[in-house]
Write an enzyme that holds these catalytic residues in place. Structure first.
Site, PDB file in Angstrom:
ATOM      1  N   CYS A  97       3.500   7.985  -1.556  1.00 30.96           N
ATOM      2  CA  CYS A  97       3.986   6.611  -1.670  1.00 30.96           C
ATOM      3  C   CYS A  97       5.009   6.400  -0.559  1.00 30.96           C
ATOM      4  O   CYS A  97       4.884   6.983   0.515  1.00 30.96           O
ATOM      5  CB  CYS A  97       4.545   6.330  -3.061  1.00 30.96           C
ATOM      6  SG  CYS A  97       5.922   7.394  -3.575  1.00 30.96           S
ATOM      7  N   TRP A  98       6.015   5.564  -0.789  1.00 28.88           N
ATOM      8  CA  TRP A  98       6.972   5.265   0.276  1.00 28.88           C
ATOM      9  C   TRP A  98       7.843   6.469   0.608  1.00 28.88           C
ATOM     10  O   TRP A  98       8.012   6.836   1.760  1.00 28.88           O
ATOM     11  CB  TRP A  98       7.830   4.076  -0.138  1.00 28.88           C
ATOM     12  CG  TRP A  98       8.924   3.756   0.845  1.00 28.88           C
ATOM     13  CD1 TRP A  98      10.259   3.927   0.680  1.00 28.88           C
ATOM     14  CD2 TRP A  98       8.761   3.223   2.165  1.00 28.88           C
ATOM     15  NE1 TRP A  98      10.952   3.529   1.804  1.00 28.88           N
ATOM     16  CE2 TRP A  98      10.046   3.094   2.736  1.00 28.88           C
ATOM     17  CE3 TRP A  98       7.643   2.851   2.921  1.00 28.88           C
ATOM     18  CZ2 TRP A  98      10.240   2.609   4.024  1.00 28.88           C
ATOM     19  CZ3 TRP A  98       7.843   2.360   4.208  1.00 28.88           C
ATOM     20  CH2 TRP A  98       9.133   2.240   4.743  1.00 28.88           C
TER      21      TRP A  98
END
Length: 361
Positions: A97-98
Protein backbone atom coordinates in the site's frame (compact mmCIF):
# COMPACT_ATOMS: atom_id res chain seq x y z
CA UNK A 1 -0.95 -19.59 10.32
CA UNK A 2 2.61 -18.62 9.45
CA UNK A 3 3.50 -14.96 10.04
CA UNK A 4 3.53 -12.66 7.03
CA UNK A 5 6.86 -12.37 5.28
CA UNK A 6 8.27 -8.88 4.78
CA UNK A 7 10.33 -7.68 1.80
CA UNK A 8 12.73 -4.86 2.59
CA UNK A 9 13.69 -3.77 -0.94
CA UNK A 10 11.97 -2.97 -4.23
CA UNK A 11 14.74 -3.71 -6.72
CA UNK A 12 13.76 -5.73 -9.84
CA UNK A 13 15.60 -8.90 -8.79
CA UNK A 14 13.66 -9.07 -5.53
CA UNK A 15 10.32 -8.28 -7.18
CA UNK A 16 10.85 -10.96 -9.83
CA UNK A 17 10.51 -13.68 -7.20
CA UNK A 18 6.74 -13.15 -6.88
CA UNK A 19 3.92 -14.47 -9.06
CA UNK A 20 1.93 -11.24 -8.73
CA UNK A 21 2.45 -7.78 -7.28
CA UNK A 22 -0.78 -6.42 -5.80
CA UNK A 23 -1.26 -2.70 -5.20
CA UNK A 24 -4.10 -2.31 -2.69
CA UNK A 25 -4.15 1.50 -2.76
CA UNK A 26 -7.05 3.41 -4.29
CA UNK A 27 -7.35 3.65 -8.10
CA UNK A 28 -6.35 7.32 -7.93
CA UNK A 29 -3.12 6.51 -6.10
CA UNK A 30 -2.40 3.65 -8.48
CA UNK A 31 -2.90 5.88 -11.54
CA UNK A 32 -0.32 8.37 -10.26
CA UNK A 33 2.38 5.68 -10.11
CA UNK A 34 2.83 2.03 -9.16
CA UNK A 35 5.37 -0.77 -9.15
CA UNK A 36 6.06 -2.24 -12.62
CA UNK A 37 3.61 -5.01 -13.45
CA UNK A 38 1.45 -4.42 -10.36
CA UNK A 39 -2.30 -4.94 -10.59
CA UNK A 40 -4.67 -2.72 -8.65
CA UNK A 41 -6.94 -4.52 -6.18
CA UNK A 42 -7.93 -1.65 -3.88
CA UNK A 43 -9.14 -2.36 -0.39
CA UNK A 44 -10.64 1.16 -0.37
CA UNK A 45 -11.66 2.97 -3.54
CA UNK A 46 -11.16 6.72 -3.89
CA UNK A 47 -14.58 7.67 -2.51
CA UNK A 48 -14.31 5.24 0.42
CA UNK A 49 -10.84 6.45 1.29
CA UNK A 50 -12.06 10.07 1.32
CA UNK A 51 -15.10 9.10 3.41
CA UNK A 52 -13.03 7.28 6.03
CA UNK A 53 -10.49 10.09 6.21
CA UNK A 54 -13.18 12.72 6.70
CA UNK A 55 -14.87 10.74 9.47
CA UNK A 56 -11.51 10.16 11.16
CA UNK A 57 -10.76 13.91 11.25
CA UNK A 58 -14.23 15.34 11.86
CA UNK A 59 -15.98 12.68 13.96
CA UNK A 60 -14.19 9.79 15.64
CA UNK A 61 -11.36 7.36 15.08
CA UNK A 62 -13.51 4.42 16.20
CA UNK A 63 -16.30 5.13 13.70
CA UNK A 64 -13.77 5.67 10.89
CA UNK A 65 -12.09 2.33 11.69
CA UNK A 66 -15.42 0.51 11.81
CA UNK A 67 -16.67 1.89 8.51
CA UNK A 68 -13.26 1.44 6.90
CA UNK A 69 -13.04 -2.18 8.06
CA UNK A 70 -16.47 -2.92 6.57
CA UNK A 71 -15.40 -1.45 3.21
CA UNK A 72 -12.11 -3.35 3.30
CA UNK A 73 -13.81 -6.67 4.09
CA UNK A 74 -16.31 -6.30 1.24
CA UNK A 75 -13.66 -5.24 -1.25
CA UNK A 76 -11.28 -8.08 -0.39
CA UNK A 77 -14.15 -10.56 -0.64
CA UNK A 78 -14.95 -9.27 -4.14
CA UNK A 79 -11.31 -9.60 -5.22
CA UNK A 80 -11.21 -13.20 -3.92
CA UNK A 81 -14.32 -14.00 -5.95
CA UNK A 82 -13.07 -12.30 -9.15
CA UNK A 83 -9.46 -11.34 -9.82
CA UNK A 84 -7.98 -13.95 -7.46
CA UNK A 85 -10.51 -16.74 -8.05
CA UNK A 86 -8.28 -18.78 -10.36
CA UNK A 87 -4.98 -18.57 -8.45
CA UNK A 88 -3.39 -21.98 -7.68
CA UNK A 89 -2.28 -23.34 -4.33
CA UNK A 90 1.33 -22.21 -4.69
CA UNK A 91 0.45 -18.64 -5.69
CA UNK A 92 3.02 -16.23 -4.18
CA UNK A 93 1.81 -12.58 -4.09
CA UNK A 94 3.59 -9.44 -2.93
CA UNK A 95 1.19 -6.90 -1.44
CA UNK A 96 1.84 -3.20 -0.87
CA UNK A 97 0.00 0.00 0.00
CA UNK A 98 1.26 3.55 0.57
CA UNK A 99 3.67 2.80 3.45
CA UNK A 100 3.21 -0.88 4.27
CA UNK A 101 0.56 -0.30 6.92
CA UNK A 102 -3.04 -1.28 7.57
CA UNK A 103 -4.30 -1.62 4.02
CA UNK A 104 -1.60 -4.02 2.80
CA UNK A 105 -1.60 -6.00 6.04
CA UNK A 106 -5.40 -6.43 5.87
CA UNK A 107 -5.20 -7.90 2.36
CA UNK A 108 -2.07 -9.94 3.07
CA UNK A 109 -3.49 -11.48 6.25
CA UNK A 110 -6.54 -12.81 4.41
CA UNK A 111 -4.50 -14.07 1.45
CA UNK A 112 -2.22 -15.85 3.91
CA UNK A 113 -5.28 -17.35 5.61
CA UNK A 114 -6.47 -18.67 2.25
CA UNK A 115 -3.23 -20.61 2.03
CA UNK A 116 -1.09 -18.50 -0.27
CA UNK A 117 2.40 -17.61 1.06
CA UNK A 118 2.08 -13.84 1.10
CA UNK A 119 4.69 -11.10 1.48
CA UNK A 120 4.23 -7.43 2.36
CA UNK A 121 6.57 -4.76 0.99
CA UNK A 122 8.05 -3.00 4.01
CA UNK A 123 7.44 0.73 3.68
CA UNK A 124 5.06 0.12 0.78
CA UNK A 125 5.11 2.31 -2.31
CA UNK A 126 7.45 4.76 -0.57
CA UNK A 127 10.18 2.09 -0.48
CA UNK A 128 9.82 1.63 -4.23
CA UNK A 129 9.81 5.37 -4.84
CA UNK A 130 13.04 5.82 -2.87
CA UNK A 131 14.63 3.08 -4.98
CA UNK A 132 13.55 4.83 -8.22
CA UNK A 133 14.92 8.16 -7.04
CA UNK A 134 18.24 6.60 -6.05
CA UNK A 135 18.44 4.79 -9.38
CA UNK A 136 17.79 7.92 -11.47
CA UNK A 137 19.30 10.67 -9.36
CA UNK A 138 22.19 9.13 -7.42
CA UNK A 139 23.68 6.48 -9.73
CA UNK A 140 25.63 7.66 -12.82
CA UNK A 141 24.30 6.46 -16.17
CA UNK A 142 26.73 3.80 -17.44
CA UNK A 143 25.08 3.25 -20.84
CA UNK A 144 26.90 3.93 -24.13
CA UNK A 145 24.41 6.45 -25.49
CA UNK A 146 24.27 7.73 -29.06
CA UNK A 147 22.11 10.77 -29.78
CA UNK A 148 19.93 10.81 -32.88
CA UNK A 149 20.08 14.50 -33.75
CA UNK A 150 18.56 16.67 -36.45
CA UNK A 151 16.56 19.82 -36.99
CA UNK A 152 12.83 19.96 -36.34
CA UNK A 153 10.87 17.87 -38.84
CA UNK A 154 13.74 15.54 -39.77
CA UNK A 155 11.70 12.44 -38.73
CA UNK A 156 13.94 11.46 -35.82
CA UNK A 157 11.11 9.75 -33.93
CA UNK A 158 10.16 7.65 -36.97
CA UNK A 159 13.81 6.67 -37.52
CA UNK A 160 14.10 5.73 -33.83
CA UNK A 161 11.10 3.41 -34.24
CA UNK A 162 12.72 1.84 -37.31
CA UNK A 163 15.93 1.33 -35.34
CA UNK A 164 14.02 -0.51 -32.61
CA UNK A 165 12.38 -2.76 -35.21
CA UNK A 166 15.82 -3.53 -36.61
CA UNK A 167 17.03 -4.73 -33.22
CA UNK A 168 18.96 -1.63 -32.11
CA UNK A 169 18.57 -0.71 -28.44
CA UNK A 170 16.64 2.56 -28.14
CA UNK A 171 15.00 4.72 -25.49
CA UNK A 172 11.92 6.61 -26.73
CA UNK A 173 11.73 9.47 -24.23
CA UNK A 174 8.92 11.17 -26.13
CA UNK A 175 6.90 7.98 -26.08
CA UNK A 176 7.42 7.58 -22.33
CA UNK A 177 6.51 11.24 -21.75
CA UNK A 178 3.54 11.07 -24.17
CA UNK A 179 4.71 14.28 -25.83
CA UNK A 180 6.43 15.12 -29.11
CA UNK A 181 8.93 17.45 -27.57
CA UNK A 182 8.03 20.98 -28.68
CA UNK A 183 5.36 23.57 -27.93
CA UNK A 184 3.31 21.79 -30.62
CA UNK A 185 4.05 18.39 -29.14
CA UNK A 186 1.05 17.64 -26.90
CA UNK A 187 -0.82 14.52 -28.03
CA UNK A 188 -4.56 15.36 -28.24
CA UNK A 189 -6.63 13.27 -25.87
CA UNK A 190 -3.58 11.74 -24.20
CA UNK A 191 -2.40 13.61 -21.09
CA UNK A 192 1.20 13.25 -20.05
CA UNK A 193 1.94 10.84 -17.20
CA UNK A 194 2.91 12.42 -13.91
CA UNK A 195 6.62 12.84 -13.20
CA UNK A 196 6.64 9.82 -10.86
CA UNK A 197 5.00 7.51 -13.40
CA UNK A 198 7.29 8.82 -16.14
CA UNK A 199 10.30 7.99 -13.97
CA UNK A 200 8.96 4.52 -13.16
CA UNK A 201 8.49 3.76 -16.84
CA UNK A 202 11.95 5.15 -17.58
CA UNK A 203 13.60 2.97 -14.94
CA UNK A 204 11.86 -0.12 -16.30
CA UNK A 205 13.04 0.78 -19.81
CA UNK A 206 16.65 1.35 -18.71
CA UNK A 207 16.74 -1.86 -16.69
CA UNK A 208 15.67 -3.85 -19.75
CA UNK A 209 18.73 -2.66 -21.73
CA UNK A 210 21.98 -4.55 -22.20
CA UNK A 211 24.74 -2.20 -20.94
CA UNK A 212 27.25 -3.96 -23.20
CA UNK A 213 25.47 -2.67 -26.33
CA UNK A 214 25.01 0.93 -27.54
CA UNK A 215 21.69 2.69 -26.95
CA UNK A 216 20.26 5.25 -29.36
CA UNK A 217 18.14 8.05 -27.88
CA UNK A 218 16.64 11.04 -29.63
CA UNK A 219 18.27 14.37 -28.86
CA UNK A 220 15.91 16.18 -26.50
CA UNK A 221 15.90 19.15 -24.22
CA UNK A 222 16.00 18.47 -20.49
CA UNK A 223 12.22 18.86 -20.41
CA UNK A 224 9.72 17.02 -22.62
CA UNK A 225 6.46 18.87 -22.30
CA UNK A 226 6.07 19.06 -18.52
CA UNK A 227 8.19 16.01 -17.75
CA UNK A 228 11.80 16.48 -16.66
CA UNK A 229 14.56 14.13 -17.81
CA UNK A 230 16.47 13.07 -14.65
CA UNK A 231 19.84 14.87 -14.42
CA UNK A 232 22.00 11.72 -14.52
CA UNK A 233 20.50 10.67 -17.85
CA UNK A 234 20.46 14.21 -19.19
CA UNK A 235 24.16 14.68 -18.45
CA UNK A 236 24.95 11.37 -20.17
CA UNK A 237 22.96 12.56 -23.19
CA UNK A 238 24.88 15.84 -23.28
CA UNK A 239 28.19 13.94 -23.34
CA UNK A 240 27.05 11.37 -25.89
CA UNK A 241 28.22 11.36 -29.51
CA UNK A 242 25.54 12.22 -32.02
CA UNK A 243 24.44 11.06 -35.43
CA UNK A 244 22.88 13.93 -37.33
CA UNK A 245 20.06 13.63 -39.85
CA UNK A 246 19.56 16.44 -42.35
CA UNK A 247 16.85 17.09 -44.94
CA UNK A 248 15.82 20.07 -47.08
CA UNK A 249 13.64 22.64 -45.35
CA UNK A 250 10.62 22.20 -47.69
CA UNK A 251 10.68 18.44 -47.17
CA UNK A 252 10.87 18.83 -43.39
CA UNK A 253 7.95 21.26 -43.48
CA UNK A 254 5.88 18.79 -45.51
CA UNK A 255 6.73 15.95 -43.15
CA UNK A 256 6.01 18.04 -40.06
CA UNK A 257 2.53 19.04 -41.21
CA UNK A 258 1.77 15.39 -41.97
CA UNK A 259 3.13 14.18 -38.62
CA UNK A 260 1.25 16.87 -36.68
CA UNK A 261 -1.97 16.52 -38.64
CA UNK A 262 -3.96 16.04 -35.43
CA UNK A 263 -3.57 19.72 -34.53
CA UNK A 264 -3.84 21.15 -38.05
CA UNK A 265 -7.51 22.08 -37.66
CA UNK A 266 -7.19 23.49 -34.13
CA UNK A 267 -6.90 27.16 -35.00
CA UNK A 268 -7.15 28.57 -31.48
CA UNK A 269 -4.60 26.10 -30.14
CA UNK A 270 -2.14 26.98 -32.93
CA UNK A 271 -2.53 30.69 -32.30
CA UNK A 272 -2.04 30.22 -28.55
CA UNK A 273 1.17 28.25 -29.17
CA UNK A 274 2.56 31.02 -31.37
CA UNK A 275 2.06 33.40 -28.46
CA UNK A 276 4.15 31.15 -26.18
CA UNK A 277 7.29 30.83 -28.30
CA UNK A 278 10.36 31.24 -26.02
CA UNK A 279 11.78 33.97 -28.29
CA UNK A 280 8.77 36.17 -28.88
CA UNK A 281 8.47 37.24 -32.54
CA UNK A 282 7.83 40.81 -33.62
CA UNK A 283 4.23 41.89 -34.01
CA UNK A 284 4.67 42.03 -37.78
CA UNK A 285 6.01 38.49 -37.96
CA UNK A 286 3.39 37.19 -35.55
CA UNK A 287 0.64 38.77 -37.66
CA UNK A 288 2.04 37.07 -40.77
CA UNK A 289 2.05 33.70 -39.00
CA UNK A 290 -1.52 34.22 -37.79
CA UNK A 291 -2.55 34.93 -41.35
CA UNK A 292 -1.00 31.63 -42.47
CA UNK A 293 -3.01 29.82 -39.79
CA UNK A 294 -6.23 31.51 -40.97
CA UNK A 295 -5.45 30.60 -44.58
CA UNK A 296 -4.72 26.98 -43.67
CA UNK A 297 -1.23 27.41 -45.16
CA UNK A 298 0.34 25.16 -42.55
CA UNK A 299 3.26 23.98 -44.68
CA UNK A 300 4.30 27.60 -45.22
CA UNK A 301 3.85 28.25 -41.49
CA UNK A 302 6.00 25.24 -40.58
CA UNK A 303 8.71 26.34 -42.99
CA UNK A 304 8.71 29.86 -41.55
CA UNK A 305 8.81 28.65 -37.94
CA UNK A 306 11.72 26.33 -38.63
CA UNK A 307 13.74 28.82 -40.65
CA UNK A 308 13.27 31.72 -38.24
CA UNK A 309 12.94 30.02 -34.85
CA UNK A 310 13.68 26.31 -34.48
CA UNK A 311 16.65 25.85 -36.83
CA UNK A 312 18.65 28.75 -35.34
CA UNK A 313 17.98 27.41 -31.82
CA UNK A 314 19.26 23.94 -32.79
CA UNK A 315 22.32 25.48 -34.45
CA UNK A 316 23.18 27.41 -31.29
CA UNK A 317 23.00 24.24 -29.17
CA UNK A 318 25.28 22.36 -31.56
CA UNK A 319 27.84 25.17 -31.54
CA UNK A 320 27.92 24.99 -27.75
CA UNK A 321 28.89 21.30 -27.85
CA UNK A 322 31.92 22.06 -30.03
CA UNK A 323 32.04 18.48 -31.32
CA UNK A 324 31.70 17.00 -34.77
CA UNK A 325 28.99 14.38 -35.23
CA UNK A 326 29.82 10.70 -35.31
CA UNK A 327 28.13 10.64 -38.73
CA UNK A 328 25.80 12.79 -40.83
CA UNK A 329 23.02 11.36 -42.98
CA UNK A 330 21.70 13.69 -45.67
CA UNK A 331 18.21 12.66 -46.80
CA UNK A 332 16.48 14.14 -49.83
CA UNK A 333 13.11 12.65 -48.87
CA UNK A 334 11.46 11.67 -45.60
CA UNK A 335 9.23 8.91 -46.95
CA UNK A 336 9.07 5.46 -45.27
CA UNK A 337 11.59 3.84 -47.59
CA UNK A 338 14.17 6.61 -47.07
CA UNK A 339 13.68 6.49 -43.30
CA UNK A 340 14.11 2.71 -43.30
CA UNK A 341 17.39 3.04 -45.20
CA UNK A 342 18.58 5.73 -42.80
CA UNK A 343 17.80 3.48 -39.83
CA UNK A 344 19.73 0.61 -41.43
CA UNK A 345 22.74 2.85 -41.95
CA UNK A 346 22.62 4.10 -38.37
CA UNK A 347 22.29 0.53 -37.10
CA UNK A 348 25.45 -0.41 -38.98
CA UNK A 349 27.33 2.60 -37.61
CA UNK A 350 26.55 1.88 -33.95
CA UNK A 351 27.21 -1.83 -34.42
CA UNK A 352 30.59 -1.52 -36.16
CA UNK A 353 32.19 1.49 -34.47
CA UNK A 354 33.10 0.73 -30.86
CA UNK A 355 32.61 3.45 -28.22
CA UNK A 356 36.39 3.91 -28.03
CA UNK A 357 36.26 5.44 -31.52
CA UNK A 358 33.39 7.82 -30.75
CA UNK A 359 34.16 11.56 -30.43
CA UNK A 360 34.93 12.50 -26.85
CA UNK A 361 33.12 15.18 -24.82
Amino acid sequence: MKPLQVLATADPAALAAFDQIIDVRSPGEYAQDHLPGAINLPVLDDAQRAEVGTIYVQESRLRANRIGAAHVARNIARHLETSLADKPEGFRPLVYCWRGGQRSNAMATILQRVGWPTTVLNGGYRTYRRWVQARLYDVPCDLDLVLLDGDTGSAKTAILSDLARQGVQTVDLEGLACHRGSLFGAVPGQPQPGQKLFESQLVATLDALDPARPVVVEAESSKIGNRVVPPMLWEAMRRAPRIEVTAPLPERARYLVEAYGDIADQREALLAILERLPVHPSQKRLAAWRALVDQGALTALAEALMALHYDPAYARERRKSGREPLATLALDRLDPSALGRAAAEIAEIVATRPPSEWPGP
